[in-house]
Motif scaffolding. Structure first.
Motif, PDB file in Angstrom:
ATOM      1  N   ASP A  84       0.838  -1.202   0.000  1.00 35.11           N
ATOM      2  CA  ASP A  84       0.000   0.000   0.000  1.00 35.11           C
ATOM      3  C   ASP A  84       0.868   1.245   0.000  1.00 35.11           C
ATOM      4  O   ASP A  84       0.521   2.270  -0.584  1.00 35.11           O
ATOM      5  CB  ASP A  84      -0.918   0.006   1.220  1.00 35.11           C
ATOM      6  N   LYS A  85       2.012   1.155   0.681  1.00 36.38           N
ATOM      7  CA  LYS A  85       2.999   2.223   0.713  1.00 36.38           C
ATOM      8  C   LYS A  85       4.377   1.590   0.667  1.00 36.38           C
ATOM      9  O   LYS A  85       4.574   0.482   1.140  1.00 36.38           O
ATOM     10  CB  LYS A  85       2.872   3.064   1.995  1.00 36.38           C
ATOM     11  N   CYS A  86       5.331   2.311   0.105  1.00 35.71           N
ATOM     12  CA  CYS A  86       6.731   1.897   0.180  1.00 35.71           C
ATOM     13  C   CYS A  86       7.527   3.061   0.749  1.00 35.71           C
ATOM     14  O   CYS A  86       7.429   4.184   0.238  1.00 35.71           O
ATOM     15  CB  CYS A  86       7.273   1.504  -1.191  1.00 35.71           C
ATOM     16  N   ARG A  87       8.261   2.796   1.788  1.00 35.38           N
ATOM     17  CA  ARG A  87       9.075   3.828   2.418  1.00 35.38           C
ATOM     18  C   ARG A  87      10.544   3.444   2.263  1.00 35.38           C
ATOM     19  O   ARG A  87      11.009   2.477   2.873  1.00 35.38           O
ATOM     20  CB  ARG A  87       8.716   3.981   3.886  1.00 35.38           C
ATOM     21  N   ALA A  88      11.253   4.179   1.426  1.00 38.60           N
ATOM     22  CA  ALA A  88      12.656   3.870   1.175  1.00 38.60           C
ATOM     23  C   ALA A  88      13.435   3.864   2.477  1.00 38.60           C
ATOM     24  O   ALA A  88      13.333   4.793   3.276  1.00 38.60           O
ATOM     25  CB  ALA A  88      13.263   4.877   0.197  1.00 38.60           C
ATOM     26  N   GLY A  89      14.175   2.789   2.681  1.00 38.86           N
ATOM     27  CA  GLY A  89      15.030   2.702   3.857  1.00 38.86           C
ATOM     28  C   GLY A  89      14.496   1.858   4.990  1.00 38.86           C
ATOM     29  O   GLY A  89      15.234   1.526   5.910  1.00 38.86           O
ATOM     30  N   SER A  90      13.193   1.494   4.960  1.00 41.23           N
ATOM     31  CA  SER A  90      12.675   0.710   6.079  1.00 41.23           C
ATOM     32  C   SER A  90      11.594  -0.260   5.612  1.00 41.23           C
ATOM     33  O   SER A  90      10.925  -0.039   4.599  1.00 41.23           O
ATOM     34  CB  SER A  90      12.097   1.626   7.165  1.00 41.23           C
ATOM     35  N   TYR A  91      11.430  -1.341   6.374  1.00 37.70           N
ATOM     36  CA  TYR A  91      10.394  -2.341   6.116  1.00 37.70           C
ATOM     37  C   TYR A  91       9.386  -2.355   7.255  1.00 37.70           C
ATOM     38  O   TYR A  91       9.740  -2.165   8.421  1.00 37.70           O
ATOM     39  CB  TYR A  91      11.007  -3.739   5.999  1.00 37.70           C
ATOM     40  N   SER A  92       8.129  -2.601   6.917  1.00 38.10           N
ATOM     41  CA  SER A  92       7.082  -2.809   7.908  1.00 38.10           C
ATOM     42  C   SER A  92       6.031  -3.731   7.306  1.00 38.10           C
ATOM     43  O   SER A  92       5.560  -3.486   6.183  1.00 38.10           O
ATOM     44  CB  SER A  92       6.436  -1.487   8.321  1.00 38.10           C
ATOM     45  N   ASN A  93       5.652  -4.765   8.032  1.00 44.66           N
ATOM     46  CA  ASN A  93       4.605  -5.658   7.537  1.00 44.66           C
ATOM     47  C   ASN A  93       3.276  -4.924   7.401  1.00 44.66           C
ATOM     48  O   ASN A  93       2.411  -5.329   6.616  1.00 44.66           O
ATOM     49  CB  ASN A  93       4.451  -6.866   8.464  1.00 44.66           C
ATOM     50  N   ASN A  94       3.105  -3.819   8.131  1.00 45.48           N
ATOM     51  CA  ASN A  94       1.851  -3.060   8.058  1.00 45.48           C
ATOM     52  C   ASN A  94       1.672  -2.324   6.737  1.00 45.48           C
ATOM     53  O   ASN A  94       0.564  -1.873   6.427  1.00 45.48           O
ATOM     54  CB  ASN A  94       1.791  -2.046   9.205  1.00 45.48           C
ATOM     55  N   ARG A  95       2.738  -2.206   5.956  1.00 46.31           N
ATOM     56  CA  ARG A  95       2.630  -1.500   4.681  1.00 46.31           C
ATOM     57  C   ARG A  95       2.368  -2.446   3.508  1.00 46.31           C
ATOM     58  O   ARG A  95       2.098  -1.989   2.396  1.00 46.31           O
ATOM     59  CB  ARG A  95       3.896  -0.671   4.427  1.00 46.31           C
ATOM     60  N   TYR A  96       2.453  -3.748   3.738  1.00 47.50           N
ATOM     61  CA  TYR A  96       2.225  -4.695   2.652  1.00 47.50           C
ATOM     62  C   TYR A  96       0.734  -4.791   2.306  1.00 47.50           C
ATOM     63  O   TYR A  96      -0.124  -4.757   3.193  1.00 47.50           O
ATOM     64  CB  TYR A  96       2.755  -6.078   3.012  1.00 47.50           C
ATOM     65  N   THR A  97       0.442  -4.924   1.031  1.00 50.29           N
ATOM     66  CA  THR A  97      -0.938  -5.023   0.554  1.00 50.29           C
ATOM     67  C   THR A  97      -1.593  -6.310   1.044  1.00 50.29           C
ATOM     68  O   THR A  97      -0.964  -7.368   1.052  1.00 50.29           O
ATOM     69  CB  THR A  97      -0.970  -4.985  -0.980  1.00 50.29           C
ATOM     70  N   LYS A  98      -2.858  -6.221   1.414  1.00 50.80           N
ATOM     71  CA  LYS A  98      -3.652  -7.386   1.801  1.00 50.80           C
ATOM     72  C   LYS A  98      -4.790  -7.544   0.787  1.00 50.80           C
ATOM     73  O   LYS A  98      -5.827  -6.892   0.921  1.00 50.80           O
ATOM     74  CB  LYS A  98      -4.196  -7.224   3.216  1.00 50.80           C
ATOM     75  N   LEU A  99      -4.591  -8.373  -0.232  1.00 47.00           N
ATOM     76  CA  LEU A  99      -5.644  -8.621  -1.213  1.00 47.00           C
ATOM     77  C   LEU A  99      -6.568  -9.704  -0.681  1.00 47.00           C
ATOM     78  O   LEU A  99      -6.134 -10.825  -0.388  1.00 47.00           O
ATOM     79  CB  LEU A  99      -5.048  -9.062  -2.548  1.00 47.00           C
ATOM     80  N   ARG A 100      -7.833  -9.375  -0.577  1.00 50.19           N
ATOM     81  CA  ARG A 100      -8.841 -10.338  -0.109  1.00 50.19           C
ATOM     82  C   ARG A 100      -9.493 -10.968  -1.333  1.00 50.19           C
ATOM     83  O   ARG A 100     -10.343 -10.362  -1.974  1.00 50.19           O
ATOM     84  CB  ARG A 100      -9.848  -9.623   0.795  1.00 50.19           C
ATOM     85  N   LEU A 101      -9.090 -12.190  -1.637  1.00 46.47           N
ATOM     86  CA  LEU A 101      -9.414 -12.798  -2.927  1.00 46.47           C
ATOM     87  C   LEU A 101     -10.416 -13.938  -2.845  1.00 46.47           C
ATOM     88  O   LEU A 101     -10.686 -14.582  -3.863  1.00 46.47           O
ATOM     89  CB  LEU A 101      -8.131 -13.293  -3.606  1.00 46.47           C
ATOM     90  N   LEU A 102     -10.979 -14.222  -1.679  1.00 50.21           N
ATOM     91  CA  LEU A 102     -11.994 -15.260  -1.610  1.00 50.21           C
ATOM     92  C   LEU A 102     -13.210 -14.826  -2.427  1.00 50.21           C
ATOM     93  O   LEU A 102     -13.724 -13.722  -2.265  1.00 50.21           O
ATOM     94  CB  LEU A 102     -12.408 -15.509  -0.161  1.00 50.21           C
ATOM     95  N   GLY A 103     -13.654 -15.693  -3.330  1.00 48.32           N
ATOM     96  CA  GLY A 103     -14.773 -15.354  -4.203  1.00 48.32           C
ATOM     97  C   GLY A 103     -14.412 -14.395  -5.321  1.00 48.32           C
ATOM     98  O   GLY A 103     -15.294 -13.794  -5.933  1.00 48.32           O
ATOM     99  N   LYS A 104     -13.102 -14.272  -5.608  1.00 52.80           N
ATOM    100  CA  LYS A 104     -12.644 -13.368  -6.661  1.00 52.80           C
ATOM    101  C   LYS A 104     -11.633 -14.062  -7.572  1.00 52.80           C
ATOM    102  O   LYS A 104     -11.231 -15.200  -7.326  1.00 52.80           O
ATOM    103  CB  LYS A 104     -12.016 -12.117  -6.040  1.00 52.80           C
ATOM    104  N   ARG A 105     -11.232 -13.351  -8.611  1.00 55.06           N
ATOM    105  CA  ARG A 105     -10.172 -13.845  -9.493  1.00 55.06           C
ATOM    106  C   ARG A 105      -9.162 -12.735  -9.721  1.00 55.06           C
ATOM    107  O   ARG A 105      -9.504 -11.553  -9.718  1.00 55.06           O
ATOM    108  CB  ARG A 105     -10.737 -14.333 -10.823  1.00 55.06           C
ATOM    109  N   ILE A 106      -7.926 -13.131  -9.915  1.00 57.00           N
ATOM    110  CA  ILE A 106      -6.857 -12.204 -10.232  1.00 57.00           C
ATOM    111  C   ILE A 106      -6.268 -12.627 -11.569  1.00 57.00           C
ATOM    112  O   ILE A 106      -6.101 -13.817 -11.847  1.00 57.00           O
ATOM    113  CB  ILE A 106      -5.785 -12.170  -9.114  1.00 57.00           C
ATOM    114  N   ARG A 107      -5.985 -11.646 -12.421  1.00 56.30           N
ATOM    115  CA  ARG A 107      -5.420 -11.969 -13.739  1.00 56.30           C
ATOM    116  C   ARG A 107      -4.272 -11.028 -14.059  1.00 56.30           C
ATOM    117  O   ARG A 107      -4.179  -9.928 -13.523  1.00 56.30           O
ATOM    118  CB  ARG A 107      -6.492 -11.932 -14.822  1.00 56.30           C
ATOM    119  N   TRP A 108      -3.405 -11.488 -14.961  1.00 56.18           N
ATOM    120  CA  TRP A 108      -2.228 -10.723 -15.347  1.00 56.18           C
ATOM    121  C   TRP A 108      -1.676 -11.288 -16.646  1.00 56.18           C
ATOM    122  O   TRP A 108      -2.113 -12.339 -17.129  1.00 56.18           O
ATOM    123  CB  TRP A 108      -1.158 -10.778 -14.243  1.00 56.18           C
ATOM    124  N   THR A 109      -0.698 -10.576 -17.206  1.00 56.90           N
ATOM    125  CA  THR A 109       0.031 -11.047 -18.386  1.00 56.90           C
ATOM    126  C   THR A 109       1.478 -11.274 -17.986  1.00 56.90           C
ATOM    127  O   THR A 109       2.044 -10.501 -17.208  1.00 56.90           O
ATOM    128  CB  THR A 109      -0.050 -10.014 -19.530  1.00 56.90           C
TER     129      THR A 109
END
Length: 327
Positions: A84-109
């Motif tokens: 969701d955010k990237c902060r140069a120089g530091s890591y936090s698990n709270n900034r990682y995206t949480k995609l809720r995919l139950l009942g959904k589909r994800i697509r890409w190339t």
């Protein structure tokens, strides 16, 4: 004037001392780099990439870049996390995206034309945002194989090269998992055989892997006694109107005497973090080897011949039709 300057100097030294103290008390959470952002269809705000701790500058060979068209270029040994955010120089698990995919589909190339035997162009989901341990990789990474010393639920949407393709469900304690696709095996056993090398591979009749192709992974659910549960993972690989499809159901996947449905449902409901990576190994025949039946694609893995980069782009998430109600 001298007194004011002394106060300024003292403040600067105090700030530096506090920063050093904070870094000393939280080792290994610094060093993040932010290569750019992408659009995700079905989401109002951009997705930012947070490169893994072991990417550049820590490992000159490993890097991930995002170009002006939103294409993710993953170089060999590179790994990056949707955030969701990237902060140069530091890591936090709270900034990682949480995609809720139950009942959904994800697509890409994806474009993995230069990834041969022994190369793995991967796109997968892990419960990074829920992991509070920094881990041996120093960026809160976790997966079902405890690569960095911490286990968590993992769903491999794509583990592939131009000869083999797999999607795999993993419970946190099950590094092998239950999957689908084509390729791989070993002495006396064969991995998934949902399609053939005549259908998937360089110059194949359906998916010619020397060119980009589209992937869609769905997580259909059903309602039982008022609860939503994951029914299956369904993967479709498409190119120019031709599609290969396979599925793996949760009712057929058991580990340690337990059904996989509850853990996987919980992970998808709470939200999982997408990760892209590109790596190689001389012993990846489990994924792309000929297997015990001799029907797999690769007789030998040649990681030294892996291409410099693979690409991922045109990501989107969509809802599936209303789940079926079971008594």
């Amino acid at each position: 004037m001298i007194a004011e300057r002394m106060l300024i100097i003292w403040a600067v030294l105090l700030d530096a001392a506090l920063a050093a103290s904070m870094n000393a008390s939280t080792p290994g959470v610094e060093g993040a780099s932010c290569p750019g952002s992408i659009s995700l269809g079905g989401r109002n705000r951009p997705i930012h990439m947070t490169n893994a701790y072991w990417n550049k500058p820590y490992d000159p060979a490993g890097e991930v870049d995002v170009d002006g068209n939103g294409v993710i270029h993953v170089y060999m040994k590179g790994r990056t996390y949707f955030s969701d955010k990237c902060r140069a120089g530091s890591y936090s698990n709270n900034r990682y995206t949480k995609l809720r995919l139950l009942g959904k589909r994800i697509r890409w190339t994806t474009d993995l034309a230069t990834a041969g035997c022994g190369c793995n162009a991967a796109f997968y989901l892990v419960s990074l945002a829920q992991n509070t341990e920094v881990s041996g990789c120093k960026d809160y990474y976790c997966d079902a194989n405890s690569v960095c010393g911490v286990r968590c639920t993992e769903i491999d949407l794509q583990e592939a090269n131009k000869h083999a393709f797999h999607s795999v469900l993993h419970l946190a304690q099950d590094g092998s998992g239950e999957g689908l696709g084509y390729g791989g095996g070993g002495s006396g056993w064969s991995n998934s055989r949902d399609w053939t090398k005549e259908e998937y591979g360089p110059g194949a009749s359906c998916i010619d892997t020397t060119k980009p192709f589209q992937v869609e992974v769905s997580f259909p659910a059903y309602r039982r006694r008022g609860q939503m549960l994951l029914r299956a993972m369904v993967t479709r690989v498409s190119q120019n109107g031709c599609t290969l499809e396979a599925s793996v159901g949760t009712q057929s996947y058991h580990f340690g005497g337990q059904s996989s449905a509850r853990e996987l449902t919980d992970a998808l409901t709470h939200g999982m973090t997408p990760v892209v990576s590109y790596w190689s190994a001389p012993d990846m025949l489990w994924m792309d080897g000929v297997g015990g039946d001799g029907k797999g694609p690769c007789h030998k893995d040649e990681p030294d011949l892996c291409g410099e980069t693979v690409k991922f782009y045109d990501f989107a998430v969509e809802s599936l039709p209303t789940p079926v109600r079971l008594i």
